[in-house]
Design an enzyme around this catalytic site. Structure first.
Site, PDB file in Angstrom:
ATOM      1  N   GLU A   1      81.126  30.662  73.421  1.00  0.00           N
ATOM      2  CA  GLU A   1      81.797  29.556  74.092  1.00  0.00           C
ATOM      3  C   GLU A   1      80.816  28.400  74.280  1.00  0.00           C
ATOM      4  O   GLU A   1      80.039  28.404  75.251  1.00  0.00           O
ATOM      5  CB  GLU A   1      82.324  29.995  75.458  1.00  0.00           C
ATOM      6  CG  GLU A   1      83.342  31.103  75.405  1.00  0.00           C
ATOM      7  CD  GLU A   1      84.256  31.065  76.621  1.00  0.00           C
ATOM      8  OE1 GLU A   1      85.469  30.968  76.417  1.00  0.00           O
ATOM      9  OE2 GLU A   1      83.760  31.098  77.752  1.00  0.00           O
TER      10      GLU A   1
ATOM     11  N   LYS B   1      90.595  32.046  85.234  1.00  0.00           N
ATOM     12  CA  LYS B   1      89.635  31.428  86.168  1.00  0.00           C
ATOM     13  C   LYS B   1      90.215  31.469  87.592  1.00  0.00           C
ATOM     14  O   LYS B   1      90.944  32.414  87.902  1.00  0.00           O
ATOM     15  CB  LYS B   1      89.285  30.009  85.712  1.00  0.00           C
ATOM     16  CG  LYS B   1      88.897  29.992  84.218  1.00  0.00           C
ATOM     17  CD  LYS B   1      88.266  28.717  83.761  1.00  0.00           C
ATOM     18  CE  LYS B   1      87.975  28.822  82.268  1.00  0.00           C
ATOM     19  NZ  LYS B   1      87.192  27.714  81.762  1.00  0.00           N
TER      20      LYS B   1
ATOM     21  N   SER C   1      88.580  25.321  74.784  1.00  0.00           N
ATOM     22  CA  SER C   1      89.727  24.444  74.505  1.00  0.00           C
ATOM     23  C   SER C   1      90.611  24.938  73.355  1.00  0.00           C
ATOM     24  O   SER C   1      91.163  24.137  72.608  1.00  0.00           O
ATOM     25  CB  SER C   1      89.248  23.014  74.230  1.00  0.00           C
ATOM     26  OG  SER C   1      88.604  22.487  75.380  1.00  0.00           O
TER      27      SER C   1
ATOM     28  N   ASN D   1      91.668  33.942  80.147  1.00  0.00           N
ATOM     29  CA  ASN D   1      90.818  33.851  81.337  1.00  0.00           C
ATOM     30  C   ASN D   1      91.443  32.817  82.276  1.00  0.00           C
ATOM     31  O   ASN D   1      91.336  31.620  82.027  1.00  0.00           O
ATOM     32  CB  ASN D   1      89.400  33.429  80.908  1.00  0.00           C
ATOM     33  CG  ASN D   1      88.503  33.121  82.088  1.00  0.00           C
ATOM     34  OD1 ASN D   1      88.802  33.502  83.227  1.00  0.00           O
ATOM     35  ND2 ASN D   1      87.397  32.440  81.817  1.00  0.00           N
TER      36      ASN D   1
ATOM     37  N   HIS E   1      79.942  34.575  81.914  1.00  0.00           N
ATOM     38  CA  HIS E   1      80.649  33.325  81.589  1.00  0.00           C
ATOM     39  C   HIS E   1      79.756  32.141  81.963  1.00  0.00           C
ATOM     40  O   HIS E   1      79.049  32.185  82.978  1.00  0.00           O
ATOM     41  CB  HIS E   1      81.979  33.260  82.353  1.00  0.00           C
ATOM     42  CG  HIS E   1      82.869  32.162  81.861  1.00  0.00           C
ATOM     43  ND1 HIS E   1      82.680  30.863  82.223  1.00  0.00           N
ATOM     44  CD2 HIS E   1      83.920  32.170  81.015  1.00  0.00           C
ATOM     45  CE1 HIS E   1      83.598  30.103  81.620  1.00  0.00           C
ATOM     46  NE2 HIS E   1      84.363  30.882  80.878  1.00  0.00           N
TER      47      HIS E   1
ATOM     48  N   GLU F   1      80.366  29.438  83.336  1.00  0.00           N
ATOM     49  CA  GLU F   1      80.587  28.892  84.683  1.00  0.00           C
ATOM     50  C   GLU F   1      79.799  29.684  85.719  1.00  0.00           C
ATOM     51  O   GLU F   1      79.367  29.142  86.735  1.00  0.00           O
ATOM     52  CB  GLU F   1      82.093  28.860  84.993  1.00  0.00           C
ATOM     53  CG  GLU F   1      82.777  27.736  84.212  1.00  0.00           C
ATOM     54  CD  GLU F   1      84.250  27.929  83.929  1.00  0.00           C
ATOM     55  OE1 GLU F   1      84.889  28.793  84.544  1.00  0.00           O
ATOM     56  OE2 GLU F   1      84.759  27.199  83.055  1.00  0.00           O
TER      57      GLU F   1
ATOM     58  N   GLY G   1      87.117  23.575  78.707  1.00  0.00           N
ATOM     59  CA  GLY G   1      87.916  22.757  79.607  1.00  0.00           C
ATOM     60  C   GLY G   1      87.832  21.270  79.339  1.00  0.00           C
ATOM     61  O   GLY G   1      88.258  20.455  80.159  1.00  0.00           O
TER      62      GLY G   1
HETATM   63  P1  PGA Z   1      89.139  26.606  78.118  1.00  0.00           P
HETATM   64  O1  PGA Z   1      88.218  27.761  78.776  1.00  0.00           O
HETATM   65  O2  PGA Z   1      90.028  27.292  77.092  1.00  0.00           O
HETATM   66  O3  PGA Z   1      89.915  26.028  79.247  1.00  0.00           O
HETATM   67  O4  PGA Z   1      88.221  25.632  77.466  1.00  0.00           O
HETATM   68  C1  PGA Z   1      87.668  28.790  78.010  1.00  0.00           C
HETATM   69  C2  PGA Z   1      86.874  29.711  78.901  1.00  0.00           C
HETATM   70  O5  PGA Z   1      86.098  29.211  79.733  1.00  0.00           O
HETATM   71  O6  PGA Z   1      86.974  30.946  78.804  1.00  0.00           O
END
Ligand code: PGA
Length: 266
Positions: free
Chosen positions: A179, A19, A225, A17, A107, A109, A185
Site C-alpha cells: 500500500e 477503518k 484508492s 478495511n 497498516h 496509518e 485515501g
Molecule cells: P483506500 O484505503 O482504499 O481508502 O485508499 C486502503 C487502505 O488503507 O487499506
C-alpha cells in the site's frame, strides 16, 4: 521474474478495511447488503474478508454464523501479547475466540500515526499466527521516499523484518499488502504496472529471506484508492493476487463490484 497466478494455488483475496467507520448497527446493514449482492460463484472464485472496527466483531460473527455467510471475518489490528497491562489494547486471543480469521498488521496509518515500528509489527505477525489466524502485513513507501527512488529499499526492509523469523510453512499462508502511503485515501493510485513492479520485488524478497516455495505461495495484495473501475487492470498483473480496499469497501454496491471484477474484466 513475474510468476503466473493462474498456474499456482493463490486464490484471489479481496479485503475490505473499514477503518474507523460503521458502528455495529451500520455494520450489520452493510454486510447484509453485501451478502445479498454476492453470489456463490463469487465466493468460489475469490476469498472475501471484511475488517470492521473491534466493537462490531461480535455482531459480525453472529451474523456470519447465523446466515452461514461465506465472508471471512477480519480485524484491523491487535496487540502482540496474549494478555497484560496494556490499557485499551486488544489481544489476539480475543480475536481468535470471536472467529476472526485475518488480522491486518502494520497498516501505514498505525505505523505513521501510532508509532509502530518494524520490530513491533514483526511481533504482531508472530502473535496472529500463534493463534491460528492469518496476518495481512502492510508495507509501503511515503511520497518523499518514492520521489527519492527509495520505494524498493523501504518495502524490502519492511518485508525482511516481518518475515525473517518465520518458517517457510508459516509464510506460505500469509498475505502481504503493498500500500503506497501516498495512494491511501487520496484517490491517486499506483499504475497497475508500477504496482506489479513493486509487488514482484516483494515476492523476490520473500524468496531471498524465506524460500522460493514460500514466495510462490504467499498472496500479495495491492491497496490504495482501489475502485470498481480500477480493479480489473490491477488483477491482470501476474503477481497481484488481490486488493486491500479502504474507502470503497464502505459502499456494499461498490465493494461487491470490486469482488466481481472477473465478470467485467475477462
Ligand atoms: P483506500 O484505503 O482504499 O481508502 O485508499 C486502503 C487502505 O488503507 O487499506
Amino acid at each position: 521474474m513475474p510468476s503466473d497466478r493462474t498456474s499456482g494455488d493463490r486464490t484471489p483475496i479481496v479485503s475490505g478495511n473499514w477503518k474507523m467507520n460503521n458502528n455495529h448497527f451500520e455494520a450489520i446493514q452493510c454486510v447484509q447488503k453485501l451478502a445479498y449482492l454476492l453470489q456463490k460463484d463469487d465466493f468460489d472464485a475469490v476469498e472475501v474478508t471484511i475488517h470492521p472496527p473491534f466493537t462490531d466483531l461480535r455482531s459480525m460473527q453472529t451474523l456470519i454464523d447465523a446466515d452461514q455467510l461465506r465472508l471471512k471475518l477480519g480485524a484491523q489490528n491487535c496487540h502482540p501479547d496474549d494478555k497484560g497491562a496494556f490499557t485499551g489494547e486488544i489481544s489476539p486471543v480475543f480475536l481468535a475466540k470471536l472467529g476472526v480469521q485475518y488480522v491486518i498488521v502494520g497498516h501505514s496509518e498505525r505505523r505513521e500515526s501510532f508509532g509502530e515500528n518494524d520490530e513491533f509489527v514483526a511481533r504482531k505477525v508472530a502473535a496472529v499466527q500463534k493463534h491460528g489466524m492469518t496476518p495481512i502485513l502492510c508495507v509501503g513507501e511515503t511520497l518523499a521516499e518514492r520521489e527519492s527512488g527509495l520505494t524498493l529499499d523501504k518495502v524490502k526492509v519492511q518485508v525482511r523484518s516481518a518475515l525473517e523469523k518465520r518458517t517457510s510453512e508459516q509464510v506460505k499462508s500469509m498475505v502481504i499488502a503493498y500500500e503506497p502511503i501516498w495512494a491511501i485515501g487520496t484517490g491517486r493510485n499506483a499504475s497497475p504496472e508500477d504496482a506489479q513492479e513493486v509487488i514482484a520485488a516483494i515476492r523476490e524478497e520473500v524468496a531471498s529471506v524465506v524460500s522460493r516455495p514460500a514466495a510462490q505461495a504467499i498472496r500479495l495484495q495491492y491497496g490504495g484508492s482501489v475502485k470498481a473501475g480500477t480493479i480489473a487492470d490491477i488483477m491482470r498483473q501476474p503477481d497481484i493476487d488481490g486488493v486491500l480496499v479502504g474507502g470503497a469497501s464502505l459502499d456494499p454496491t461498490e465493494f461487491a463490484r470490486i469482488v466481481q471484477y472477473r465478470r467485467h474484466a475477462f
